[in-house]
Design an enzyme around this catalytic site. Sequence first.
Site, short mmCIF file in Angstrom:
data_model
loop_
_atom_site.label_atom_id
_atom_site.label_comp_id
_atom_site.label_asym_id
_atom_site.label_seq_id
_atom_site.Cartn_x
_atom_site.Cartn_y
_atom_site.Cartn_z
N ARG A 1 0.84 -1.20 0.00
CA ARG A 1 0.00 0.00 0.00
C ARG A 1 0.87 1.25 0.00
O ARG A 1 2.07 1.22 0.29
CB ARG A 1 -0.92 0.02 1.23
CG ARG A 1 -0.17 0.12 2.54
CD ARG A 1 -1.08 0.52 3.70
NE ARG A 1 -0.38 0.43 4.99
CZ ARG A 1 0.46 1.34 5.45
NH1 ARG A 1 0.73 2.43 4.73
NH2 ARG A 1 1.05 1.19 6.62
N THR B 1 1.99 2.23 10.10
CA THR B 1 0.85 2.47 10.98
C THR B 1 0.59 1.22 11.79
O THR B 1 1.15 0.16 11.54
CB THR B 1 -0.40 2.90 10.19
OG1 THR B 1 -1.37 3.43 11.10
CG2 THR B 1 -1.02 1.74 9.43
N TYR B 2 -0.29 1.36 12.77
CA TYR B 2 -0.62 0.27 13.68
C TYR B 2 -2.08 -0.13 13.49
O TYR B 2 -2.95 0.73 13.31
CB TYR B 2 -0.40 0.71 15.14
CG TYR B 2 -0.93 -0.27 16.16
CD1 TYR B 2 -0.23 -1.42 16.49
CD2 TYR B 2 -2.14 -0.02 16.82
CE1 TYR B 2 -0.72 -2.32 17.43
CE2 TYR B 2 -2.64 -0.91 17.76
CZ TYR B 2 -1.91 -2.06 18.06
OH TYR B 2 -2.40 -2.94 18.98
N HIS B 3 -2.35 -1.44 13.54
CA HIS B 3 -3.72 -1.95 13.56
C HIS B 3 -3.88 -2.87 14.76
O HIS B 3 -2.94 -3.58 15.14
CB HIS B 3 -4.04 -2.77 12.30
CG HIS B 3 -3.90 -2.02 11.03
ND1 HIS B 3 -4.58 -0.84 10.77
CD2 HIS B 3 -3.17 -2.27 9.92
CE1 HIS B 3 -4.26 -0.41 9.55
NE2 HIS B 3 -3.41 -1.25 9.02
N ILE C 1 -5.41 6.49 5.98
CA ILE C 1 -5.76 5.97 4.65
C ILE C 1 -4.48 5.53 3.95
O ILE C 1 -3.47 6.24 3.98
CB ILE C 1 -6.48 7.04 3.80
CG1 ILE C 1 -7.85 7.35 4.40
CG2 ILE C 1 -6.63 6.58 2.35
CD1 ILE C 1 -8.57 8.49 3.71
N GLY C 2 -4.51 4.37 3.34
CA GLY C 2 -3.41 3.88 2.51
C GLY C 2 -3.97 2.90 1.49
O GLY C 2 -4.67 1.95 1.87
N GLY D 1 -7.10 0.39 2.18
CA GLY D 1 -8.20 1.33 2.39
C GLY D 1 -7.97 2.22 3.58
O GLY D 1 -7.00 2.97 3.61
N ALA E 1 -8.27 2.87 8.11
CA ALA E 1 -8.34 2.33 9.47
C ALA E 1 -8.88 3.43 10.37
O ALA E 1 -8.29 4.52 10.47
CB ALA E 1 -6.97 1.88 9.94
N CYS F 1 2.63 7.18 10.48
CA CYS F 1 2.39 7.96 9.27
C CYS F 1 3.51 8.95 8.98
O CYS F 1 3.34 9.89 8.21
CB CYS F 1 1.05 8.69 9.34
SG CYS F 1 -0.33 7.61 9.78
#
Length: 230
Positions: A74, A79-81, A144-145, A156, A158, A175
């Site tokens: 992407r 980033t973190y999820h 967004i990515g 998409g 998060a 980011c």
Amino acid sequence: MSRPGYAYHLREPVGYEEGWELQRKVADSVARGALPDTVLLLEHAPVITLGRRTEPGELHLPEGAEVEIVETDRGGKSTYHGPGQLVCYPIFDLTRHGRDVKRYCRDLEEALIRTLEPLGVEATRIEGLTGIWLEAPPRKIASIGIHISKWVTTHGYALNVDLDPAPFTDWITACGIEDAAFTTIARELGRPVTVEEVVPHAVSALEAVFDLELEPLTLEHVAAPGPLRV
């Protein structure tokens, strides 16, 4: 007249590689015309993802941190999820949406703003920064990515629903923004909020912005191994 599509809500946290493989299956079926535009909505098990613009030094994990690290295709940086965050993967054929990448990104931002509005959270864009923010002071609530191949989108956004935002600032330069402030829907509302509560608003916003009518996608549509079938 709205075009038909599918929305598939996975209700248990999904490992990142598993979710990525599902994206690839759906994207293959959308590209072949076997599926219409399809949205995957899920939560990931704890993971740090590295976008194509990630730079050395963005990660500063503490010793013993239990989190997966995955390089992705992407756009964007790291980033973190994790559980408590709504991850939305719209897998769309952009030949149906104008073949305009910048417009697609702006439309994702608009869908996020509309998702938050009925929950009582007033979000906005900030010139020169990616994602969706709350102002005064600026604090990021969604990232967004995206990736596009042959006009079919993957990855998409998060949206931080109800999770500890510490990993965004303690584990990474999220980011690529030093000293960025992050927030969640729950923190802004001062009450617990579930991903289940947010999903219907996310689906409605995507329908409105992209002129779609999204029906539930069921497990019967998923063939394993191999591509999706309908």
